[in-house]
Design a protein around this motif. Sequence first.
Motif, short mmCIF file in Angstrom:
data_model
loop_
_atom_site.label_atom_id
_atom_site.label_comp_id
_atom_site.label_asym_id
_atom_site.label_seq_id
_atom_site.Cartn_x
_atom_site.Cartn_y
_atom_site.Cartn_z
N LYS A 1 0.91 -0.91 -0.04
CA LYS A 1 -0.08 -0.55 0.52
C LYS A 1 1.10 1.48 0.50
O LYS A 1 1.94 1.58 0.07
CB LYS A 1 -0.42 0.36 1.40
CG LYS A 1 -1.48 -0.65 0.78
CD LYS A 1 -2.83 -0.91 2.06
CE LYS A 1 -4.27 -1.97 2.76
NZ LYS A 1 -5.09 -1.76 3.67
N ASN B 1 -13.69 2.50 5.46
CA ASN B 1 -13.80 0.43 4.84
C ASN B 1 -14.07 0.54 3.67
O ASN B 1 -13.64 -0.67 3.49
CB ASN B 1 -16.00 1.08 5.10
CG ASN B 1 -15.41 -0.94 6.33
OD1 ASN B 1 -15.55 -1.41 6.66
ND2 ASN B 1 -15.01 -0.19 8.16
N GLU C 1 -7.12 3.71 5.77
CA GLU C 1 -7.53 3.60 7.18
C GLU C 1 -6.75 4.74 7.06
O GLU C 1 -6.87 5.58 8.08
CB GLU C 1 -7.43 2.37 7.59
CG GLU C 1 -7.89 1.40 7.93
CD GLU C 1 -7.42 0.13 7.59
OE1 GLU C 1 -6.46 0.83 6.37
OE2 GLU C 1 -8.33 -0.75 6.97
N VAL D 1 -2.59 -1.48 12.21
CA VAL D 1 -2.17 -1.98 10.05
C VAL D 1 -0.93 -1.48 10.05
O VAL D 1 -0.04 -1.96 9.23
CB VAL D 1 -3.13 -1.72 9.39
CG1 VAL D 1 -2.52 -1.81 7.81
CG2 VAL D 1 -4.75 -2.11 9.77
N LYS E 1 -17.32 -3.46 9.08
CA LYS E 1 -16.20 -2.70 9.66
C LYS E 1 -15.23 -3.19 10.08
O LYS E 1 -14.05 -2.85 9.37
CB LYS E 1 -16.55 -1.22 10.20
CG LYS E 1 -17.79 0.08 9.70
CD LYS E 1 -17.80 0.96 10.56
CE LYS E 1 -17.42 1.34 10.65
NZ LYS E 1 -18.16 3.01 11.50
N THR E 2 -15.19 -3.48 10.56
CA THR E 2 -13.80 -4.23 11.63
C THR E 2 -13.24 -5.49 10.75
O THR E 2 -12.15 -5.73 10.82
CB THR E 2 -13.89 -4.83 12.80
OG1 THR E 2 -14.56 -5.35 13.04
CG2 THR E 2 -14.45 -3.81 13.90
N THR F 1 -9.67 -4.30 9.09
CA THR F 1 -8.74 -4.68 9.51
C THR F 1 -7.83 -5.09 10.70
O THR F 1 -7.08 -5.94 9.95
CB THR F 1 -8.81 -3.46 10.80
OG1 THR F 1 -10.07 -2.73 10.08
CG2 THR F 1 -8.14 -2.27 10.79
N ALA G 1 -6.21 -7.42 8.01
CA ALA G 1 -4.83 -7.22 7.79
C ALA G 1 -3.66 -7.22 8.08
O ALA G 1 -2.21 -7.02 7.78
CB ALA G 1 -4.89 -5.83 6.85
N ASP H 1 -8.07 -4.09 -4.55
CA ASP H 1 -7.40 -3.63 -3.99
C ASP H 1 -6.77 -3.58 -2.15
O ASP H 1 -6.15 -2.60 -1.69
CB ASP H 1 -8.23 -1.77 -4.12
CG ASP H 1 -7.50 -0.89 -3.60
OD1 ASP H 1 -6.20 -0.87 -3.89
OD2 ASP H 1 -8.87 0.14 -3.28
N LEU H 2 -8.21 -4.09 -2.11
CA LEU H 2 -7.70 -4.37 -0.21
C LEU H 2 -6.14 -5.21 -0.29
O LEU H 2 -6.11 -5.60 1.29
CB LEU H 2 -8.89 -4.88 0.43
CG LEU H 2 -9.65 -3.40 0.97
CD1 LEU H 2 -11.35 -3.70 1.06
CD2 LEU H 2 -9.36 -2.33 1.10
N LYS H 3 -5.71 -5.89 -1.07
CA LYS H 3 -5.09 -7.45 -0.82
C LYS H 3 -5.34 -8.55 -0.10
O LYS H 3 -4.52 -8.64 0.62
CB LYS H 3 -3.58 -6.60 -0.06
CG LYS H 3 -3.72 -5.33 -1.94
CD LYS H 3 -2.15 -5.58 -2.54
CE LYS H 3 -2.18 -4.30 -3.13
NZ LYS H 3 -2.55 -3.71 -4.49
#
Lengths: 423, 338
Positions: A56, A384, A389, B12, B84-85, B88, B91, B111-113
């Motif tokens: 990232k 989200n 983040e 993260v 939501k959590t 995170t 990751a 994108d969030l891998k």
Amino acid sequence: MTTLTDPPKASFRLSMLIYDSRYRSITIQVVALIGFLIGIAWLVNNTLQNLDALGKTIEFGFLKDPSGYDINQRLIEYTSRSTHARAAFVGLLNTLLVAVMGCVLATTIGVFVGVMRLSKNWLVAKVMTVYVETLRNVPVLLWIVFLMAILSETMPKLKDYKTGAANMLFGNSIAITNRGVYVPEPLFSRSLGDVTVLKGIYNDSFYFGVSLDLIAILAVFIGGLLISKLIKRRADVIQAATGDRPATWYLRLGVIVVPTLIVLILLGFHLGFPELKGFNFRGGIHMRNSLVALWIALSLYTAAFIAEIVRAGIMAISKGQTEAAAALGLRANKIMSLVVLPQALRIIFPPLISQYLNLTKNTSLAIAVGYMDITGTLGGITMNQTGRELECVLLLMLIYLVISLSISSVMNWYNERVKLTER
Amino acid sequence: MKKSVFFGALTVASLAAGAVAAGTMDDVKARGKLNCGVSTGLVGFAAPDANGTWNGFDVGVCRAVAAAVLGDPTAIEFVPTTGKTRFTALASGEVDMLARNTTWTFTRDVDLKFEFVGVNYYDGQGFMAPKSLGVTSAKDLDGATVCIQTGTTTELNLADFFRSNNMSYEPVPIETNAEAQQQYLSGACDVLTTDASGLAATRASFENPKDHVILPEIISKEPLGPLVRHGDNQWGDLVRWTLNALISAEELGITSANIDELAKGTNNPEINRILGTEGDLGAMLGLDKQWAYRAIKAGGNYGELFEKNIGENTPIGLARGLNAQWKDGGLIYSPPFR
Ligand SMILES: N[C@@H](CCC(=O)N[C@@H](CS)C(=O)NCC(=O)O)C(=O)O
């Protein structure tokens, strides 16, 4: 001219940095600063490296993309096709809305309770003490959640309005439901429209409309205030010259009220009432439970602190002032408003600023009741859905910092102005 | 709330490297426990029972993985996550895998891998409304107040659906399913929307399920599946093939009842390869020969897990539909074990 020669200059030795008291404090400060900077550099470097390991990078480009989600409470135009930046802007305005509403209500209640707590009436004083102690000794988050639960569990359901089990208040103008309170809204049938500003910037993220109606009304109202001031000044002059003060109150009221009324009529001012249509009430202003719960809870909570500040401020004014004023023949309420409060204000102000800051920062608890403030949009859904983040949290911290600094600089400026000039 | 988000982000940012570096399998073995991210409580998919034991269709996947790697389907630390959590948590390395009604989408994958290892439930988004509201189609919902869980695909689909049908709505954003239920039942919103499976599960936990209808429209594709972090292929392969083993087991007729019999050897080479009596697929994953045997034995094959947790004989009562084996006209299909 003196012939004194300088004392021989002691040559500088490295050990002086530690043993010489002239340099020691500087040495310590420099060492601490270097340590601090190394710490920061290590944190930043570590963060960047770890982000890199995750694949990232830190970039803010996503703010220009469509957000894809809807927001229920919006003070400006917004659809799911608007950008993330605009969603953040909607959230920011919502944050400011509760913050301002909260500060106003908290101050009103706080001043009232603070003054009442000093009342000679035992019962009144004790009731106020109980208020202050219960409110400020329970975490505000609990108050918010508690109020929200009360509102959504005990208020009449929408169904009840349909079946007639519940009725609107005040001649069908206000509806209290478990989805929020619907109140009449001001409308203008001959509206001047809006001017849109900041259109076209950053994928249309920051534009908003300014109501010309509101500007017209405010202009006339403020104009009236100014003229009324002139009339007062003329009366002062006449009084000084002749000893008689002409009666001017009807004139002074007239120049404010009459032009404002005329503008309102010209603009075709009327109220739009909420009406039950389909699933919900339509028309009127919908104050959602999340807003009401957050607003009231924050206000009541902060008011408890403000009450204490007000009480402390009043008690700090020496009794001699009150007695002197009484000796001059002023009545109790006049003593309060003319002698005690103006002096107390100067003591009250600085801690009041910090209460306003607290209230503003506490609005981020909105997330507990689903109020769409900036923590809910930028720090919630946007964060989200995009997975950014770090960027979102950095932005959020920056925004809260800017809000807090702006509030405190405005208040400090005002404080500077009202401060007692001491000699 | 704010704090947890903030610390989440920090975690993260600053702890991830260690966790991401390949070797999740070694970490799990060293720890002796699998950290599995599940939902905060959705009966049938993942919910703790009266004794605090987690049960459900998604939990079944966690148990199979724990059995394969650690030899013990109970060596799991379940970590409840909200919409939501959850990402995170994954990751940052707080959990080793997620099995939590999570939709496989492009951005989450790329994108969030994350790496979706497969699909364990083909779903779509639906709406539930009280019968008394008199709504029969999602197209009648103009102006309705809708409860949604934030941080989900649901939220985005909903915006698209109402927009493309030129209808307005009032979203009520909600954190967990339990809260959504409470708001919906108290009448704070007219309709509840989420994955159709989630709606069925939610309705089953109501006092009077019959008073609520699930509207016929399905407005999206929601392939739900377990996921792991990008970049640790050994771990990804293990979770993928554990799921495939459950699916193949159903296709080949391996059940928790006959598995011990079959594990003595059969004349179907694929069954033998899965159960480790022929070849050594386990070694290729870095495990022993019996890994798949243990995974299937833990809670039964895919079909058994389905029937036990969410099938037609449970209160949730979901038909196999799209989730039938490919041979029966469904989409559930495992690549071959060879
Ligand atoms: N599939 C969607 C929605 C997932 C979701 O949040 N589902 C809900 C209801 S089906 C859930 O599991 N809730 C349980 C909880 O709140 O923990 C996604 O991946 O975004």
